[in-house]
Enzyme design. Sequence first.
Site, mmCIF file in Angstrom:
data_model
loop_
_atom_site.group_PDB
_atom_site.id
_atom_site.type_symbol
_atom_site.label_atom_id
_atom_site.label_comp_id
_atom_site.label_asym_id
_atom_site.label_seq_id
_atom_site.Cartn_x
_atom_site.Cartn_y
_atom_site.Cartn_z
ATOM 1 C CG HIS A 6 42.377 19.907 12.880
ATOM 2 N ND1 HIS A 6 42.207 19.185 14.032
ATOM 3 C CD2 HIS A 6 43.395 20.766 13.104
ATOM 4 C CE1 HIS A 6 43.082 19.599 14.934
ATOM 5 N NE2 HIS A 6 43.817 20.550 14.401
ATOM 6 C CG HIS A 48 48.580 16.773 17.644
ATOM 7 N ND1 HIS A 48 48.688 16.800 19.020
ATOM 8 C CD2 HIS A 48 48.225 18.023 17.275
ATOM 9 C CE1 HIS A 48 48.400 18.006 19.460
ATOM 10 N NE2 HIS A 48 48.110 18.770 18.419
HETATM 11 O O1 G3P Z 1 46.908 24.365 13.193
HETATM 12 C C1 G3P Z 1 45.735 24.554 13.928
HETATM 13 C C2 G3P Z 1 45.604 23.565 15.062
HETATM 14 O O2 G3P Z 1 45.906 22.278 14.593
HETATM 15 C C3 G3P Z 1 46.482 23.905 16.231
HETATM 16 O O3 G3P Z 1 46.330 23.057 17.317
HETATM 17 O O4 G3P Z 1 47.004 21.226 18.788
HETATM 18 O O5 G3P Z 1 45.406 20.765 16.933
HETATM 19 O O6 G3P Z 1 47.809 21.195 16.462
HETATM 20 P P1 G3P Z 1 46.650 21.493 17.358
HETATM 21 MG MG MG Z 2 47.752 21.143 14.312
#
Ligand code: G3P
Ligand code: MG
Length: 245
Positions: A6, A48
């Site tokens: 992630h 992000h």
């Molecule tokens: O794509 C899954 C997750 O990344 C969604 O939330 O805020 O971490 O982009 P965020």
């Molecule tokens: Mg994300």
Amino acid sequence: MKVIAHRGASGYAPENTLKAFKLAVEMGAKDFEFDVHRTKDGILVVHHDYDLKRTAGKDVKIADLDYAELKKYNVAAHFKRDKLVQHVPLLEEVLDIIEPAADRLHFEVKNDGNVYPGIEERLLAFIESRPGLFGKAVVSSFDHGTLKRFRALSPRLKLAYLGHGLSTMLLLPAIKKARAVGASGFHMALRLAFKLNVSRLRKAGFEVRIYTVNLKKDALRMKRIGVDGIFSNCPDILGNWTLKG
Ligand code: G3P
Ligand code: MG
């Protein structure tokens, strides 16, 4: 169950930077997630937030900057353990690092309220321009209009519904919305990841992926209840991957 890096290996290196993606590859990650934005001069970049307040301590918006300006900022400034300069990377720089190692690439398009008009055409053209990428790509967005526009542009592109402000009560309407855009994936927050919800989604035919899972006990619970993938800042969360070299 897949462990999806992630924002790269963002538990160990500044999120969404080349360093974090290189590290994720070194750690053996095969599935990756990153967040896509567009600069003022139309360049696709990975970061992000919509602005650089949190990452670089600068109150500037990506949408207002040409890439030549944007790349001057240090987006590792927030990362206590390693503040060595890292720039907002181009999407293509990120892909150059992770694509050869990747089974699956999760492009999360940040486009709330269509702040980046035309980002769908641009990203689809990018995905189609790189041999083999279309088959590995899954596009998700919190913005449902964005998913609808992707579907209108491409009947075959894999899409994932990304639950925003969901609750168990709202799961059925969300399933309907996900079906309406032909989503194959359903991405949902950890707080809603209970056996009943996951079973309902899997019975409805979705691949269920949960964000963000950073504790091993949660990861093991996700595995037990039949989740297909977890987005984790720690690609080694299940402890069966080792750093190469
Ligand atoms: O794509 C899954 C997750 O990344 C969604 O939330 O805020 O971490 O982009 P965020
Ligand atoms: Mg994300």
